[in-house]
Design a protein around this motif. Structure first.
Motif, short mmCIF file in Angstrom:
data_model
loop_
_atom_site.label_atom_id
_atom_site.label_comp_id
_atom_site.label_asym_id
_atom_site.label_seq_id
_atom_site.Cartn_x
_atom_site.Cartn_y
_atom_site.Cartn_z
N SER A 2 -20.15 -53.90 8.03
CA SER A 2 -19.42 -55.09 8.45
C SER A 2 -19.84 -56.24 7.56
O SER A 2 -20.36 -57.23 8.02
N PHE A 25 -19.09 -58.82 3.94
CA PHE A 25 -18.03 -59.55 3.26
C PHE A 25 -18.36 -59.58 1.77
O PHE A 25 -19.33 -60.23 1.37
N ASP A 26 -17.56 -58.89 0.98
CA ASP A 26 -17.85 -58.74 -0.45
C ASP A 26 -17.99 -60.06 -1.19
O ASP A 26 -18.84 -60.20 -2.04
N GLU A 30 -11.91 -62.91 4.46
CA GLU A 30 -12.43 -61.93 3.51
C GLU A 30 -12.33 -60.51 4.07
O GLU A 30 -11.94 -59.59 3.37
N ASN A 31 -12.66 -60.34 5.34
CA ASN A 31 -12.66 -59.00 5.92
C ASN A 31 -12.52 -59.14 7.43
O ASN A 31 -13.49 -59.33 8.14
N HIS A 32 -11.28 -59.03 7.92
CA HIS A 32 -11.09 -59.36 9.33
C HIS A 32 -11.70 -58.31 10.26
O HIS A 32 -12.12 -58.63 11.36
N HIS A 33 -11.79 -57.06 9.80
CA HIS A 33 -12.38 -56.05 10.67
C HIS A 33 -13.87 -56.31 10.85
O HIS A 33 -14.41 -56.20 11.95
N ALA A 34 -14.54 -56.66 9.74
CA ALA A 34 -15.96 -56.96 9.83
C ALA A 34 -16.19 -58.19 10.70
O ALA A 34 -17.10 -58.22 11.53
N GLY A 36 -10.06 -61.44 0.70
CA GLY A 36 -9.87 -59.99 0.76
C GLY A 36 -8.83 -59.52 1.75
O GLY A 36 -8.18 -58.51 1.54
N SER A 37 -8.64 -60.26 2.83
CA SER A 37 -7.69 -59.81 3.85
C SER A 37 -6.38 -60.57 3.77
O SER A 37 -5.58 -60.52 4.70
N TYR A 75 -3.50 -58.04 11.04
CA TYR A 75 -4.76 -57.72 11.72
C TYR A 75 -4.46 -57.13 13.10
O TYR A 75 -3.72 -57.69 13.89
#
Lengths: 533, 310
Positions: free
Chosen positions: A93, A95-96, B175-179, B300-301, B306
Motif C-alpha cells: 500500500s 505510493f510510487d 497517486e494510488n487510490h487503492h493504497a 498515478g490514479s 475508483y
C-alpha cells in the motif's frame, strides 16, 4: 486455545458474507503476545477478509473480538492502528511518486514534522536491521526495500499485533532471512505476529501456531513445526496433493535465440535490459529467476512482441523475427502469457469466448475473411475450460468473474492448447492456490515433453527448481549465463539472484548464513519429506 | 507596421490580466487532477461562472458578490460531475465533456437579456508608493485585486500540496487510490472536495472574463479558455510554479498578437489569432515527447474509476 486473560487478540464467531459467498463463517481463534501465528488457507479461503476485519477495513456481520481483554470493534484502520494493530499488505500500500518519509507519514495517526519523522525512520530502521533513506522516492526502491517501508511504518507506532499478508512473495531468499530475523526480534520483544503465507516451509520455519481455513471456516489448528509441508498442504486443500511429474524428452534443436545490447524501458520506473542473450532448445524448460522489477516484464514484452527489436536480435528457428508484432509471432509459433492476468493476459470485462479469440484467432482459425466464427470460438473456449479444469459456469462468463487461479489456468490453457513451438510465461502461478499451481506446472512440463520450448519467468524458486531444466537469473536487467538446474546448489542460486548487494548494511553475514535459510525455504520436493528435527 | 507603438511595460501588465482567468481555472484543475480526477468540464464550469457572476454583479452592482456567486454556481455544477463520476462511478472523460456542453447551454439560457449590459466596474487598486515605483510599480502593483488573489492562490496551492498533511493525503489519493483506501483514507470524499475546489476556481476564472477582462456578457465568451487551462496543467507537469509560468506565457502570446494586429503586422489576423493555441500545442508536444520526469509526475490514479471493493 488460550483463555481471554492471556490472549492478546481473541476472535469469536466472526462471520462475513458477500453476495453469493460466505467469506468468513463463524471463525474463532486467539493469539498470545509474542506469538507468531500462521493463517493458512488456499485463495478464497477467507484469510484476507479476516485480517481486513481485524484491521478495520471490513466490518463483520456477526461475531466478537477482544484485544488485550477489551472488546475490539475497529470502525476504520485508524481505530485499529490506535489500538495497536499494524498491517503490512500483500500488494504494497505504497505510493510510487511520494518519498519514503511521506509514505510513512500517510500510515501514521499523528505524524510528526517531516524532519523529525525522517530521523525516527533512520533510527528505527537501523535498530531492526532494515536501513532506509527517508528522502528516496518509493518508485525507485526494490521490492525488499518497499516492504521495509511498510514494516517501518508499522513499527513506528509500536504495534502490539503485526499482521503480515504474504510478505515474502516478492523477496529474495536473502531478503526473507532479514525479514525473519526482524520478525523474530519483534516476537521476542512481545509483539504478536499474524502471518499469512502460501509458503509452507516458511511457516514451518517461523510460526509456532497455525489456524487453517477452508471455504471460510476454521478446519484445523496445529503447531506447524510438528507437521510436514505436505501435511499442511493437505489440511488446506482437504484432500491429497498430486506432485507434478514429468516424462523427460531429449532436448532438440535451438528454436529461440535472443540477443540484446541495451533496451531502455517503455514505462517510467521500468528496467533497462542490457547485454541480454538467451537461447532455448525444443523440449526444454528454461527457468528465469529474479526478484520483481529486475526486468521480467520488459523481457516478456521483448519475447511476446509488445516491444519491437531489430530483426536479427530475436530468432525463431533461425529466422529473424525481432521486428514482428505479437500477432505475427503467434502465427509463427511463439506464444506468451504475461503476468498480469486481468488487463494484460485477459480483458476483464470480455467473456471467456472473446478472450480465447483474442490470442487464438489465427492459430485456431477462429476468424474467416474478417468475420468471427463464434461457434468455433466457443468450442475452443469450452475445450480450454474442460481440459484445464477451469471452474466457471461457462464460456460466456466475463474473465473478471473468475478467481485468480481459475483465470490463470484459462490463460495458460489458451496458449498451451494452441500447440506453440515456443511458450513464454511470466509468473505462471503467482497468487494461485496450491492445486491450481500444480496443474499449471504439470501442463507446462507436458508441453515441453511434447517437444515445445518453454521459458518460465518466475520469482518462485521452488517452482523453477521443480520444473526447469536450465536456470538463469535476471538481475537489474542483465541475465546470468544459464546453468543446468541439477548442478546448482541452493546457495549458488541465491547468489546468482544477486539480491545481496543492497542488503550488505543490514546483514553483512547474510551471505554466509544464506545457505541454511535457503535450504529451509527452497527444498525441491520438500513436501514429500519427513519433518526435520 | 509600427512596432515602436508596443510599450513593453503595458504589454507585461496586460499579459498578467490576460493570463488570470486561465491561471485561476488551471489552479483548480491542478488540485482536481492531483486527487486523481480528470475533469474535462472546465470550459463548462468557467462559462457558468462567467454568466452567474455577471448576472449577480449587474443586478446588485457589486462585482465582489458576482465573484462569490460565480464560484458557488460553478462549484454546484462541478458537484454534479463529482456525484456522477465518484458516487455513480461513470466515466470521467464522457461526464466531463457532458459538463462542458451542459455549461455552455445553461449559460446561454441564463444570459438571455444580458447581452450588451455593462457590468459594474471592478476598481483597480493603486497601492500607495508601490504603484509609483518606475516600471515594476506599473507591472506589479496597478492591477485589479483578482490578479493578486490569483497569485496568492497559486502560492497557497503550492504550500498546501508541499507542506500540509491534507495536501499529502490529496496527493496520495491521486497517486494510488487503492493504497490510500487500505490506509483508511476516504478516497471519494477527498476527491469530491478536490472537484468542488476545481469548480469554484473555474467559476472565478469565468467571472474574471465577464466582469474584468471583456467586460460584458456574450454567448460562448470563454472561447476555449477552459481547454487551454486543461492543457496548461499537463504543460506544467502538475506543478504550481510551472502552471504560473505557462499561464503567463500563454497570456503574453495572446496580448502580443493583439498588439501586433494593432501595429499592423502584415500577417493575416486569423494566423495571429490562432498563434497562442498553436504554440500551446507545440509546447505540449515537445514536453510530452521527453518522457521520464514529466510522464512520471502525472498522478498515478488519474482518470481511473475508483471502486472500494477492489
Amino acid at each position: 486455545m488460550s483463555d481471554t486473560t492471556e490472549a492478546l487478540l481473541r476472535v469469536e464467531g466472526i462471520t462475513r458474507a458477500y453476495p453469493g459467498v460466505i467469506a468468513n463463517d463463524d471463525i474463532s481463534f486467539a493469539i498470545r503476545p509474542g506469538e507468531v501465528h500462521a493463517l493458512l488457507g488456499e485463495n478464497g479461503a477467507g484469510k484476507s477478509t479476516l485480517v481486513k476485519i481485524i484491521y478495520g477495513l471490513v466490518r463483520p456481520d456477526a461475531g466478537q473480538m477482544w484485544f488485550q481483554g477489551a472488546p475490539f470493534h475497529p470502525a476504520d484502520p485508524s481505530a485499529a492502528r490506535a489500538a495497536g494493530v499494524g498491517m503490512v499488505f500483500q500488494h504494497f500500500s505504497l505510493f510510487d511518486a511520494l518519498d519514503v518519509a511521506e509514505n510513512v507519514a500517510l500510515g501514521m495517526e499523528n505524524a510528526p514534522p517531516q524532519r523529525q519523522l525522517a530521523r525516527s525512520i533512520r533510527e528505527i530502521s537501523q535498530a531492526y536491521g532494515l536501513p532506509l533513506d527517508p528522502s528516496r522516492l518509493v518508485g525507485e526502491l526494490s521490492a525488499g526495500e518497499r516492504q521495509r517501508v511498510e514494516i517501518v511504518r508499522c513499527l513506528l507506532q509500536n504495534p502490539k499485533l503485526l499482521i503480515m499478508d504474504e510478505p515474502t512473495s516478492v523477496l529474495t531468499p536473502q531478503e526473507v532471512e532479514i525479514l525473519f530475523r526482524t520478525l523474530r526480534k519483534l516476537a521476542a520483544e512481545g509483539t504478536a505476529i499474524l502471518y499469512i503465507s502460501h509458503k509452507l516451509e516458511e511457516i514451518r520455519a517461523l510460526c509456532e501456531a497455525a489456524t487453517i481455513l477452508r471455504d471460510g471456516r476454521v478446519v484445523d489448528t496445529c503447531n506447524p513445526r510438528e507437521k510436514t509441508a505436505r501435511e499442511l498442504a493437505e489440511m488446506m486443500v482437504g484432500g491429497t496433493l498430486q506432485q507434478p511429474a514429468r516424462a523427460k524428452a531429449p532436448p532438440g534443436e535451438t528454436v529461440l535465440e535472443l540477443d540484446i545490447r541495451t533496451l531502455p524501458p517503455a514505462l517510467a520506473f521500468g528496467t533497462t535490459l542490457r547485454d541480454l542473450s538467451l537461447s532455448v532448445r525444443a523440449g526444454e524448460i528454461l527457468g528465469i529467476g529474479g526478484v520483481a522489477g529486475n526486468g521480467q516484464d520488459e523481457l516478456l514484452a521483448v519475447l511476446s512482441g509488445e516491444t519491437r527489436l531489430p530483426a536479427q536480435a530475436l530468432k525463431l528457428s533461425g529466422i529473424g523475427i525481432g521486428r514482428l508484432g505479437a500477432e505475427r509471432r503467434r502465427a509463427l509459433g511463439l506464444l506468451s502469457a504475461p503476468e498480469e492476468r486481468l488487463g494484460h493476459a485477459a480483458a476483464p470485462d470480455m467473456s471467456l469466448t472473446e478472450n480465447a479469440l483474442l490470442t487464438g484467432a489465427s492459430r485456431e482459425r477462429l476468424v474467416s475473411s474478417g468475420f468471427i466464427r463464434w461457434g468455433r470460438a466457443r468450442a475452443f473456449a469450452r475445450r480450454i475450460i474442460q481440459e484445464f479444469d477451469v471452474r466457471t459456469p461457462g464460456p460466456a462468463t466475463p474473465a473478471r468473474a473468475l478467481s485468480g487461479g481459475n483465470l490463470q489456468k484459462f490463460v495458460i490453457g489458451r496458449e498451451v492448447l494452441q500447440r506453440p513451438d515456443v511458450l513464454v510465461v511470466n509468473q505462471p502461478t503467482w497468487g494461485v492456490d496450491a492445486k491450481a499451481a500444480a496443474a499449471i506446472r504439470q501442463a507446462l512440463m507436458d508441453l515441453a515433453a511434447q517437444g515445445a520450448a518453454v521459458v518460465v519467468i518466475s520469482q518462485d524458486l521452488d517452482e523453477l527448481m521443480e520444473i526447469a531444466d536450465r536456470f538463469a537469473a535476471l538481475n537489474a536487467g542483465r541475465l546470468s549465463p544459464p546453468r543446468d538446474m541439477r548442478e546448482l546448489s541452493l546457495e549458488a542460486i541465491g547468489l546468482m539472484l544477486g539480491g545481496a548487494h543492497d542488503m550488505e548494511v543490514a546483514a553483512d553475514d547474510a551471505v554466509e548464513r544464506t545457505g541454511e535459510v535457503i535450504s529451509e525455504l527452497v527444498q525441491p520436493g520438500a513436501a514429500n519429506e519427513e519433518p526435520r528435527p | 507596421m509600427d512596432l515602436s507603438s508596443i510599450n513593453p511595460i503595458v504589454l507585461i501588465a496586460s499579459m498578467m490580466a490576460a493570463a488570470t482567468p486561465i491561471l485561476l481555472a488551471a489552479t483548480g484543475e491542478l488540485i482536481c487532477e492531483k486527487s486523481g480526477v480528470l475533469n474535462l468540464g472546465v470550459e463548462g464550469m468557467m462559462i457558468t461562472g462567467a454568466v452567474c457572476g455577471f448576472v449577480v454583479a449587474a443586478g446588485t452592482g457589486n462585482p465582489w458578490l458576482g465573484f462569490a456567486f460565480a464560484a458557488l454556481a460553478a462549484l454546484a455544477i462541478s458537484l454534479i460531475f463529482g456525484i456522477i463520476t465518484q458516487v455513480l462511478m461513470a466515466n470521467q472523460v464522457a461526464t466531463g465533456l457532458g459538463l462542458t456542453l451542459f455549461g455552455l447551454g445553461l449559460s446561454a439560457l441564463i444570459g438571455q437579456g444580458y447581452q450588451g449590459v455593462r457590468p459594474p466596474r471592478v476598481p483597480r487598486i493603486e497601492i500607495p508608493y508601490l504603484s509609483d515605483i518606475p516600471v515594476l510599480g506599473r507591472i506589479l502593483f496597478s492591477h485589479d485585486p483578482m490578479v493578486h488573489i490569483s497569485l496568492l492562490l497559486v502560492v497557497a496551492v503550492w504550500v498546501f500540496l508541499k507542506f500540509t498533511r491534507a495536501g499529502l493525503i490529496l496527493r496520495a489519493v491521486g497517486e494510488n487510490h487503492h493504497a490510500a483506501h487500505a490506509l483508511g483514507y476516504r478516497v471519494v470524499r477527498v476527491r469530491l472536495m478536490a472537484i468542488a475546489f476545481g469548480g469554484a476556481m473555474a467559476g472565478l476564472g469565468g467571472a474574471y472574463l465577464s466582469l474584468v477582462r471583456v467586460p460584458q456578457w456574450t454567448e460562448g465568451m470563454t472561447a476555449g479558455a477552459g481547454w487551454i487551462a486543461l492543457a496548461l496543467v499537463v504543460f506544467a507537469a502538475w506543478r504550481p510554479w510551472r502552471l504560473l509560468l505557462g499561464a503567463y506565457l500563454f497570456g503574453g502570446i495572446v496580448v502580443l498578437q493583439l498588439n501586433l494586429q494593432a501595429a499592423g503586422v502584415r500577417i493575416p489576423v486569423e494566423y495571429l489569432a490562432m498563434s497562442p493555441y498553436l504554440i500551446t500545442i507545440l509546447v505540449l508536444v515537445i514536453i510530452s515527447s521527453s518522457r521520464g520526469r514529466n510522464a512520471l509526475n502525472a498522478p498515478g490514479s488519474l482518470n481511473r474509476t475508483y471502486h472500494a471493493s477492489q
